[in-house]
Motif scaffolding. Structure first.
Motif, PDB file in Angstrom:
ATOM      1  N   TYR A  49       0.966  -8.907  -5.017  1.00 44.36           N
ATOM      2  CA  TYR A  49       0.405  -7.739  -4.338  1.00 44.36           C
ATOM      3  C   TYR A  49       1.452  -6.988  -3.528  1.00 44.36           C
ATOM      4  N   GLU A  50       2.426  -7.713  -3.006  1.00 40.52           N
ATOM      5  CA  GLU A  50       3.508  -7.011  -2.298  1.00 40.52           C
ATOM      6  C   GLU A  50       4.293  -6.119  -3.241  1.00 40.52           C
ATOM      7  N   MET A  75       3.000  -4.680  -6.067  1.00 39.44           N
ATOM      8  CA  MET A  75       2.169  -3.731  -6.830  1.00 39.44           C
ATOM      9  C   MET A  75       2.326  -2.310  -6.293  1.00 39.44           C
ATOM     10  N   GLU A  76       2.462  -1.383  -7.222  1.00 40.70           N
ATOM     11  CA  GLU A  76       2.579   0.027  -6.869  1.00 40.70           C
ATOM     12  C   GLU A  76       1.256   0.734  -7.139  1.00 40.70           C
ATOM     13  N   LEU A 131      -1.497   1.023  -5.371  1.00 42.82           N
ATOM     14  CA  LEU A 131      -2.754   0.501  -4.827  1.00 42.82           C
ATOM     15  C   LEU A 131      -3.127   1.258  -3.557  1.00 42.82           C
ATOM     16  N   PRO A 141      -3.514   1.572   0.025  1.00 42.43           N
ATOM     17  CA  PRO A 141      -2.837   0.775   1.053  1.00 42.43           C
ATOM     18  C   PRO A 141      -3.790  -0.100   1.862  1.00 42.43           C
ATOM     19  N   LYS A 180      -4.757  -3.076  -0.338  1.00 39.18           N
ATOM     20  CA  LYS A 180      -3.597  -3.959  -0.484  1.00 39.18           C
ATOM     21  C   LYS A 180      -3.369  -4.768   0.787  1.00 39.18           C
ATOM     22  N   ASN A 181      -3.434  -4.117   1.932  1.00 43.58           N
ATOM     23  CA  ASN A 181      -3.203  -4.801   3.194  1.00 43.58           C
ATOM     24  C   ASN A 181      -4.321  -5.809   3.510  1.00 43.58           C
TER      25      ASN A 181
END
Length: 823
Positions: A417-418, A420-421, A423, A425, A428-429
């Motif tokens: 996940y760190e 991955m482009e 997404l 934000p 993702k966080n």
């Protein structure tokens, strides 16, 4: 031919009377021998009180059993039903004791039979073990009757040997020639002698085969032409229906029991209700229970239907329909199981990934771990919240291997996940924040790493909170002493406590309330161990009030232990026992095995401090840790209580040997307080076995271990065993202020214990009166009538008596009262 009727069987009824002679009776025979009918008709003819549970499928779990039992108990006592329902199936010794207590409190005014039908469908030993426990300590007038095809899942050899269990075998249920002839007459058929001999020889007294044979004769099928029962079922029960009803039956076979609405939804047959009524009228193998509005297909027919549609491609669709119905009706765990049968794994992941479906103790179903372990990582990464729930469960219950595998999976998910482009934000966080919080569980014994994970999670949540960790989550790992869990370096007790007080409230913020009050608890526990009695009491109460505001039961338990230990030291034993009683009443019904185990540890610890060996839970007297539920083995706090119990038993050789083993358990998480207690126990054993010098040497080692952290109370709690050694040590070095503090605390503890005696049990005049009448055999309503009281008042008096005598029911209370010369 007439529809199937019930034959009265005097011979079988005479055999079934033995149910009332044993706590447990097993009625065993293969399918189709009329076991259920015989038991039901017998109990009905007797007018006995009956609690009836039926297992419908091998998929039914202990939760199904518990829900059914609680519901049946509700017919006798709604309050007891609610308490059982909330308590949950007894997965540990504490819950088992609480359940037995509730059952013993019930007033079974007449012989009552708990029937458990189709017991052979049960998987695993849990329910069998629970029933055996009841059989060993049966409530007055309660008898259990198990109806089963076989006893392979029953461990009853010990019960049978002790005369607690009776078995009624197949031969008892098998129809005799006379009963077969009577049955033929009941069905309106009169075979001649030759035909009757064929029927008798062909069926061998198997009543289902007799019935099918008679139906076959009416339809022109010669006796014995069908070599197996499936052929007869097909010709007589299945093919006799129209094509649309045959198709309907095949679709129904994916379920074990169902309502008309469920049948309509699953089969998508618009005439479902009409078909069910027709089948019920014409087919004895379709039953209906008006009390629950549930239909059921007899196993003879059901087995045939399932074999017939085994390779039917429509099964996948039907399993999915059942899953949809169950999920819509909030039976999530059962729904997941059906989706799994349908191979609809992505639906399961999608539902688990929906944060609105996440609750404390998210539904677990058999096969869940296999599902996640078999799917590729790329698939699992698409469902991060579902995957994170699985990882959390594996860390907690998977043992060392499970923890290692879960930490690896967690790191992989975080890395994915760190990187991955594209997404959102916030999404993702949220995933990364949840992963950071879950990592605190894998490093739970390291406060510095935990704090770093919590701070990272808070940063990523950015004002939000966790959807996986919530305020109802359990903390404490079944250890009732928070600081004990995290104090892992000698000389750093205060540093650890201060760090926890400063850093751990952030976890409360990240989880919207989980662990509320942990800062006050840490302060209270530190103060207690080091002898600051006022601060200990003040902060323990602060913890309780703060924790109760967010329902943090684990912290209430921990803070209550702090108060009880303090009160015993101060000579306020009654206050300590009142706290224990209130704790049990308030929290014993919580459906959390870890909390109940923590309660057992508290109970064991307190009674050990008071010298009441017999009141310590049995599993802690014997060291049988298999009966407890301990996250990470309770970080070995259970071995402190076990050691105290062995010390009270005065088996000093055993204690010396155990202390050598205990260090191995405390070493896993470097529990410094565990090491200290163990060293004191070792000193007590050596003193008794080898004399003062050997005991003093070991006790001085314990003092050296505790000196830098100025730990006081653990020594005082062993005062009866070490006071002579402490006097000698203090006399040798009276200027050592730390040794003086320990010695003074030990003397204080001895004085406090002298003011308490185990026999200080008093019952009021009314309580003695009620218990006396109970001992004479009177029931609650009879006692109420005799004494001109309300039945509820009598019940309250009995509950107070049980509490004061520390017993779980009438029989034990009467015995204890006689031992104490109260009766």
């Amino acid at each position: 031919m007439k529809k199937l009727k019930i034959l009265k069987r005097s011979r079988v009824n005479r055999a079934l009377k033995s149910i009332f002679d044993y706590p447990l009776t097993v009625i065993e025979a293969p399918i189709g021998y009329g076991k259920t009918t015989a038991v039901r008709e017998f109990l009905s003819s007797r007018g006995s009180a009956v609690l009836w549970l039926s297992f419908l499928s091998s998929e039914d779990t202990v939760s199904f059993f518990w829900d059914s039992l609680s519901l049946e108990i509700g017919r006798l006592d709604a309050e007891a039903s609610a308490r059982l329902k909330n308590l949950g199936f007894p997965a540990d010794a504490s819950q088992a004791a609480n359940v037995l207590s509730i059952l013993h409190e019930l007033d079974f005014e007449q012989d009552t039979v708990l029937v458990i039908d189709d017991f052979h469908l049960i998987k695993g030993p849990q329910i069998s073990s629970f029933l055996a426990l009841i059989a060993r300590k049966p409530p007055d007038n309660l008898h259990i009757a198990i109806v089963t095809r076989d006893t392979s899942n029953l461990d009853i050899s010990e019960l049978t040997a002790k005369g607690l269990c009776n078995i009624l075998p197949q031969q008892t249920l098998c129809f005799t020639d006379g009963e077969i002839r009577d049955f033929c007459a009941l069905m309106g058929y009169a075979p001649d002698n030759a035909e009757f001999r064929k029927i008798s020889e062909y069926t061998g007294g198997w009543i289902s085969m007799v019935y099918l044979t008679l139906l076959g004769i009416v339809r022109g099928i010669p006796i014995g032409k069908s070599d197996v029962i499936d052929e007869l079922v097909e010709k007589v029960l299945f093919n006799a229906n129209e094509e649309n009803i045959r198709r309907f039956l095949l679709r129904l076979s994916v379920m074990d029991a169902f309502t008309a609405d469920e049948a309509l939804f699953v089969t998508e047959e618009p005439r479902a209700e009409e078909f069910l009524k027709k089948l019920r009228r014409e087919n004895a193998f379709i039953s209906y229970d008006p009390a629950t509005d549930v239909y059921r297909i007899h196993n003879v027919l059901l087995d045939f239907l399932r074999i017939k549609c085994k390779n039917n491609l429509e099964l996948t669709h039907l399993y999915g329909r059942v899953g949809q119905w169950l999920f819509a009706h909030h039976a999530n765990a059962q729904a997941y199981a059906y989706f799994c049968r349908a191979g609809d794994f992505e639906r399961i992941l999608d539902l688990l990934n929906d944060t609105s479906n996440i609750t404390y103790g998210s539904p677990y179903y058999e096969g869940l771990f296999d599902l996640f372990s078999s799917l590729p990582r790329e698939t699992l990464f698409k469902y991060p919240f579902a995957y994170l729930q699985y990882i959390t469960m594996r860390i907690v219950v998977g043992g060392p291997d499970g923890t290692r595998d879960s930490v690896t999976r967690l790191s992989e998910l975080q890395a994915a996940y760190e990187g991955m482009e594209g997404l959102d934000p916030r999404f993702k966080n949220q995933v990364l924040a949840e992963a950071a919080l879950i990592r605190t569980v894998s490093v739970f014994n390291d406060v510095v790493q935990m704090a770093a994970c919590i701070r990272e999670a808070l940063r990523l949540f950015d004002g939000g909170t966790s959807c996986i960790f919530r305020q109802e989550n359990v903390v404490g790992f079944a250890s009732p002493h928070q600081l004990y869990t995290y104090y892992k370096e000698p000389g750093k007790l205060k540093e650890t406590a201060d760090f926890m007080t400063a850093e751990f409230p952030a976890f409360v913020q990240a989880t919207n309330g989980c662990c509320t009050g942990n800062d006050y608890l840490t302060t209270a526990e530190y103060a207690l161990e080091t002898g600051d009695w006022q601060a200990a009491e003040l902060n323990a109460f602060k913890t309780i009030y703060k924790a109760q505001s967010r329902n943090q039961v684990s912290l209430v338990i921990d803070a209550s232990l702090t108060l009880m230990r303090l009160y015993i030291y101060q000579g306020k034993t009654n206050e300590a026992l009142e706290v224990l009683q209130q704790l049990q009443e308030d929290h014993a019904i919580k459906n959390t095995v870890y909390l109940n185990t923590a309660l057992e540890l508290v109970k064991g610890y307190i009674y050990a401090c008071l010298g009441r060996y017999s009141s310590i839970p049995i599993w802690l007297q014997t060291g049988d840790m298999s009966s407890a539920q301990l996250m990470f083995q309770g970080v070995a706090f259970n071995y402190i209580v076990y050691g105290k119990a062995v010390l009270l038993s005065k088996n000093y050789i055993k204690l010396e040997m155990l202390t050598e083993e205990f260090n191995r358990y405390f070493s896993v998480f470097h529990n410094q307080l565990g090491f200290l207690h163990n060293q004191i126990l070792k000193a007590a054993a050596k003193y008794r076995l080898y004399g003062m010098d050997a005991g003093r040497e070991s006790l001085m080692e314990a003092i050296a271990m505790a000196r830098e952290d100025h730990i006081i109370l653990p020594f005082a709690e062993y005062a009866p065993a070490i006071i002579d050694m402490m006097r000698s040590i203090h006399h040798s070095d009276s200027r050592d202020m730390y040794i003086k503090a320990i010695y003074d605390a030990c003397e204080q503890y001895m004085a406090s214990l002298k003011r308490t005696t185990q026999s200080a049990v008093s019952l009021s005049g009314r309580e003695i009166e009620i218990l006396t009448l109970t001992a004479e055999g009177l029931k609650r309503d009879e006692i109420a009538l005799r004494l001109h009281l309300a039945t509820g008042t009598v019940k309250n008096h009995l509950e107070n008596i049980y509490r004061k005598l520390e017993t779980s029911g009438r029989t034990a209370a009467i015995k204890k009262a006689r031992e104490l010369k109260l009766l």
